[in-house]
Design a protein around this motif. Structure first.
Motif, short mmCIF file in Angstrom:
data_model
loop_
_atom_site.label_atom_id
_atom_site.label_comp_id
_atom_site.label_asym_id
_atom_site.label_seq_id
_atom_site.Cartn_x
_atom_site.Cartn_y
_atom_site.Cartn_z
N MET A 74 0.80 -1.36 -0.21
CA MET A 74 -0.06 -0.06 -0.01
C MET A 74 0.70 1.21 -0.10
N THR A 75 0.65 2.07 -1.02
CA THR A 75 1.36 3.28 -0.87
C THR A 75 0.43 4.78 -0.91
N CYS A 76 -0.77 4.36 -0.88
CA CYS A 76 -1.53 5.78 -0.57
C CYS A 76 -2.82 5.38 0.04
N ALA A 77 -3.55 6.33 0.62
CA ALA A 77 -4.80 6.12 1.43
C ALA A 77 -5.73 5.46 0.35
N ALA A 78 -5.82 5.67 -1.04
CA ALA A 78 -6.88 4.98 -1.78
C ALA A 78 -6.64 3.49 -1.84
N ARG A 93 -9.47 0.73 -1.33
CA ARG A 93 -9.54 -0.20 -2.29
C ARG A 93 -9.64 -1.46 -1.54
N ILE A 94 -8.83 -1.66 -0.79
CA ILE A 94 -8.62 -3.10 -0.13
C ILE A 94 -9.92 -3.37 0.76
N GLU A 95 -10.18 -2.30 1.54
CA GLU A 95 -11.35 -2.35 2.48
C GLU A 95 -12.46 -2.66 1.49
N LYS A 96 -12.75 -2.04 0.58
CA LYS A 96 -13.95 -2.11 -0.29
C LYS A 96 -14.00 -3.58 -1.22
N LEU A 120 -6.30 -8.15 -5.63
CA LEU A 120 -6.16 -6.53 -5.84
C LEU A 120 -4.95 -5.87 -6.11
N GLY A 121 -3.84 -6.87 -5.84
CA GLY A 121 -2.37 -6.36 -6.14
C GLY A 121 -1.48 -6.20 -5.00
N TYR A 122 -1.92 -6.54 -4.11
CA TYR A 122 -1.37 -6.41 -2.75
C TYR A 122 -0.94 -7.71 -1.99
N GLY A 123 -0.16 -7.62 -1.03
CA GLY A 123 0.26 -8.79 -0.27
C GLY A 123 -0.72 -8.89 1.20
N ALA A 124 -1.05 -10.11 1.42
CA ALA A 124 -1.42 -10.09 2.86
C ALA A 124 -1.07 -11.67 3.62
N ILE A 125 -0.69 -11.35 4.67
CA ILE A 125 -0.16 -12.37 5.52
C ILE A 125 -0.92 -12.46 7.00
N SER A 126 -1.62 -13.73 7.20
CA SER A 126 -2.28 -13.72 8.40
C SER A 126 -1.30 -13.70 9.51
N LYS A 127 -1.80 -12.98 10.47
CA LYS A 127 -1.00 -12.84 11.88
C LYS A 127 -1.48 -14.04 12.75
#
Ligand code: 9UX
Length: 72
Positions: free
Chosen positions: A12-16, A20-23, A64-71
């Motif tokens: 993530m590089t900006c608030a948008a 985007r991810i939230e939506k 969506l083009g980002y990375g996610a790792i479950s904590k």
């Protein structure tokens, strides 16, 4: 039933980006509530574990083009 999990989010590089991810996550069937924190690079997702799992959530974020790792 609602499970709550935290994820580390990369890319993530900006608030948008956070919006985007939230939506995108909130559109997922089984997600009750998703919030993304840009500064902390994390997401909190409340979901119904009988409908989706952490892998479905991770995959959506990746789509969506980002990375996610479950904590945890
Ligand atoms: Mo900001 Mo994120 O312009 O994909 S929305 S970088």
């Amino acid at each position: 039933v609602s499970e709550k999990k935290e994820f580390d989010i990369t890319g993530m590089t900006c608030a948008a980006c956070a919006t985007r991810i939230e939506k995108g996550l909130n559109k997922l069937d089984g997600v009750n509530k998703a919030t993304v924190n840009l500064a902390l690079e994390s997401a909190t997702v409340e979901y119904n574990p009988s409908l989706i799992d952490t892998q479905d959530i991770t995959k959506r974020v990746e789509k969506l083009g980002y990375g996610a790792i479950s904590k945890e």
